[in-house]
Design a protein around this motif. Structure first.
Motif, short mmCIF file in Angstrom:
data_model
loop_
_atom_site.label_atom_id
_atom_site.label_comp_id
_atom_site.label_asym_id
_atom_site.label_seq_id
_atom_site.Cartn_x
_atom_site.Cartn_y
_atom_site.Cartn_z
N ASN A 77 -14.18 3.20 11.10
CA ASN A 77 -13.17 3.37 12.14
C ASN A 77 -12.93 2.01 12.81
OD1 ASN A 77 -11.38 4.41 14.01
ND2 ASN A 77 -12.97 5.27 15.32
N ILE A 78 -12.29 1.11 12.07
CA ILE A 78 -12.12 -0.27 12.51
C ILE A 78 -10.64 -0.62 12.65
CG2 ILE A 78 -12.24 -1.10 10.11
CD1 ILE A 78 -13.50 -3.67 11.16
N ALA A 79 -10.36 -1.48 13.61
CA ALA A 79 -8.99 -1.98 13.80
C ALA A 79 -9.04 -3.48 14.03
CB ALA A 79 -8.33 -1.29 15.00
N GLY A 80 -8.05 -4.16 13.52
CA GLY A 80 -7.90 -5.59 13.78
C GLY A 80 -6.81 -5.78 14.82
N ILE A 81 -7.01 -6.71 15.74
CA ILE A 81 -5.97 -6.97 16.75
C ILE A 81 -5.58 -8.45 16.71
CG2 ILE A 81 -6.63 -5.08 18.28
CD1 ILE A 81 -7.96 -7.15 20.11
N ASP A 82 -4.29 -8.69 16.75
CA ASP A 82 -3.76 -10.05 16.77
C ASP A 82 -3.13 -10.27 18.14
OD1 ASP A 82 -2.87 -12.60 15.58
OD2 ASP A 82 -0.87 -11.74 15.84
N VAL A 83 -3.74 -11.16 18.95
CA VAL A 83 -3.21 -11.42 20.29
C VAL A 83 -2.06 -12.42 20.19
CG1 VAL A 83 -5.33 -10.87 21.52
CG2 VAL A 83 -4.97 -13.19 20.68
N GLY A 84 -1.10 -12.28 21.09
CA GLY A 84 0.07 -13.15 21.05
C GLY A 84 0.70 -13.31 22.42
N LEU A 85 1.84 -13.98 22.46
CA LEU A 85 2.54 -14.25 23.70
C LEU A 85 3.75 -13.36 23.91
CD1 LEU A 85 2.44 -18.17 23.62
CD2 LEU A 85 0.90 -16.61 24.81
N ILE A 86 4.31 -12.85 22.82
CA ILE A 86 5.42 -11.89 22.94
C ILE A 86 4.83 -10.49 23.15
CG2 ILE A 86 7.42 -10.87 21.79
CD1 ILE A 86 7.72 -13.53 20.24
N ASP A 87 4.00 -10.06 22.19
CA ASP A 87 3.20 -8.84 22.36
C ASP A 87 1.79 -9.29 22.70
OD1 ASP A 87 5.17 -6.85 21.64
OD2 ASP A 87 5.00 -7.61 19.60
N PHE A 88 1.20 -8.69 23.74
CA PHE A 88 -0.15 -9.09 24.13
C PHE A 88 -1.12 -8.88 22.97
CE2 PHE A 88 -4.33 -8.17 26.03
CZ PHE A 88 -4.55 -9.39 26.64
N TYR A 89 -0.97 -7.74 22.29
CA TYR A 89 -1.71 -7.54 21.04
C TYR A 89 -0.94 -6.61 20.13
CZ TYR A 89 -3.43 -2.84 22.36
OH TYR A 89 -3.53 -1.51 22.70
N VAL A 90 -1.18 -6.79 18.83
CA VAL A 90 -0.67 -5.89 17.80
C VAL A 90 -1.87 -5.46 16.97
CG1 VAL A 90 0.85 -5.63 15.80
CG2 VAL A 90 1.57 -7.06 17.72
N THR A 91 -2.07 -4.15 16.80
CA THR A 91 -3.20 -3.67 16.01
C THR A 91 -2.79 -3.52 14.55
OG1 THR A 91 -2.73 -1.30 16.21
CG2 THR A 91 -3.95 -2.35 18.01
N SER A 92 -3.79 -3.36 13.70
CA SER A 92 -3.54 -3.16 12.28
C SER A 92 -2.87 -1.81 12.01
CB SER A 92 -4.85 -3.26 11.49
OG SER A 92 -5.84 -2.44 12.08
N GLU A 93 -2.87 -0.93 13.03
CA GLU A 93 -2.17 0.37 12.92
C GLU A 93 -0.76 0.28 13.49
OE1 GLU A 93 -3.92 2.65 11.27
OE2 GLU A 93 -5.55 1.19 11.23
N ASN A 94 -0.30 -0.94 13.75
CA ASN A 94 1.04 -1.21 14.28
C ASN A 94 1.25 -0.67 15.70
OD1 ASN A 94 3.51 -2.46 14.18
ND2 ASN A 94 4.56 -0.77 13.15
N GLU A 95 0.18 -0.62 16.48
CA GLU A 95 0.30 -0.31 17.90
C GLU A 95 0.40 -1.63 18.64
OE1 GLU A 95 -2.25 1.54 21.63
OE2 GLU A 95 -3.11 1.55 19.61
N ARG A 96 1.34 -1.73 19.56
CA ARG A 96 1.54 -2.99 20.26
C ARG A 96 1.81 -2.77 21.74
NH1 ARG A 96 5.36 -6.15 17.06
NH2 ARG A 96 4.51 -5.01 15.27
#
Length: 395
Positions: free
Chosen positions: A201-220
């Motif tokens: 039950n793992i997710a990757g998150i990519d932090v950014g400046l437009i979206d604070f984060y985007v998960t590997s499940e496409n939640e932003r």
């Protein structure tokens, strides 16, 4: 396990006077002890202590001041300056400790070898915290706390201290909007992994400046940009400070108003980070994040936006809360997570302005941040599997 609870104090006018006076006296002592260190450094920075020429005179090397030698002088200080008797002895002994930490970080660096800048003397109002290194639990009852040499102070207890926690130290801090007490709590129990922990039950998150984060499940979640939204009020408050005469009461009031505005931005950001971390940890057992060089990124032209996002604080909060909940945060190598195709692994070069990932090899087309989040998840799953296998071998 160590954790900290911070409460707001409601001191009387007399207690405020004592706290302010204590901070000011500790500031004088901090500057004096730091000055001793600088004097020793300037006189003994060269290791050569003798010369072959008879006419050349080099003074004897002095012993290096340390925390304990400087603490030993405090007894005489109270005799020479009797007003220092109004400060608890252990509170006063913490000052040489602070000086030693600041001085050693400049010369030697911390545990990781990173060196800090040269310590500075504290100007009026810059010394804001003093600490009681020992504290008895019975001195904090209901909504009152007993502080030595200050008295019984009212506390706004917005949450109770959990059972089984011991109070190790107590720090009193003066902030822009009032006085606060920070309790350092210690729990003898060691956090254990959650019984129903699921590594898959793992997710990757990519932090950014437009979206604070985007998960590997496409939640932003969109970046809240608290500093940008408060800029007009901050500029107005700063303009008032600039227009007031230096040393006047009106300038002091304007400075206090500006400090309150900055504190509000910082508190709002921190509250957002806590709520976001809770939201993620309720959904996933393992969260993979990039091990970013945030200090380096904050030196680029995007510095204001990166500092406004507060990625470092968020990842720190996420990691601590995961450990306390028996969950896991995996930090992975961030190299080329945005360039690598999450489907076939081919590197596709693209400028930062290009927000879509279009792979010419497998024809995958998806959001750049989502592609990075999936890569982060895959690397996190790989690293977690390696950690589990390593721990099993050690058993």
């Amino acid at each position: 396990m160590r954790t900290s609870y911070q409460y707001r104090l409601k001191p009387t006018k007399e207690q405020i006077k004592i706290i302010d006076n204590t901070l000011d006296m500790l500031r004088y002592q901090y500057n004096y002890l730091l000055g001793q260190r600088f004097e020793w450094f300037e006189q003994n920075r060269c290791s050569i202590d003798r010369c072959s020429l008879v006419v050349c005179h080099i003074p004897e090397l002095k012993d290096k001041p340390n925390r304990f030698s400087q603490q030993a002088t405090l007894t005489q200080l109270k005799k020479d300056r009797t007003w220092y008797k109004g400060i608890h002895s252990q509170v006063l002994q913490e000052v040489p400790k602070k000086v030693e930490i600041a001085f050693d970080r400049w010369l030697k660096g911390d545990n990781t070898g990173k060196r800090s800048g040269k310590p500075r003397f504290k100007a009026k109002g810059q010394y804001k915290t003093f600490t009681y290194p020992q504290f008895k639990r019975e001195h904090f009852q209901n909504d009152k706390i007993t502080l030595s040499k200050i008295g019984i102070v009212k506390v706004i207890v917005h949450r109770q201290i959990p059972d089984g926690f011991d109070i190790k130290t107590v720090s009193v801090t003066k902030k822009a909007d009032g006085y606060y007490v920070t309790l350092s709590l210690d729990d003898k129990t060691v956090p254990t992994v959650k019984p129903d922990f699921k590594p898959e039950n793992i997710a990757g998150i990519d932090v950014g400046l437009i979206d604070f984060y985007v998960t590997s499940e496409n939640e932003r979640i969109s970046a809240p940009k608290f500093l940008r939204k408060a800029e007009r009020k901050l500029k107005s408050a700063q303009r008032k400070v600039s227009r007031r005469k230096k040393g006047s009461n009106r300038r002091k009031k304007a400075i206090k108003s500006l400090a309150k505005q900055h504190k509000k931005v910082a508190d709002t950001r921190k509250d957002f980070h806590f709520k976001t971390a809770n939201h993620l940890l309720k959904k996933y057992d393992v969260i993979a994040v990039e091990k970013l060089n945030i200090k380096g990124l904050a030196k680029t032209r995007l510095a204001k936006s990166i500092n406004d996002a507060g990625w470092g604080q968020f990842i720190s909060i996420l990691t601590v809360k995961a450990e306390n909940a028996g969950l896991k945060v995996v930090a992975i190598n961030p190299n080329a997570t945005s360039l690598e195709c999450s489907s076939c692994g081919q590197k596709v070069k693209k400028p930062l302005s290009q927000r879509m990932h279009n792979c010419p090899s497998c024809l995958t087309s998806l959001c750049r941040d989502l592609n990075a989040a999936i890569n982060i998840k895959n690397r996190g799953a790989h690293d977690l599997k390696a950690q589990i296998m390593s721990s099993m071998r050690s058993l």
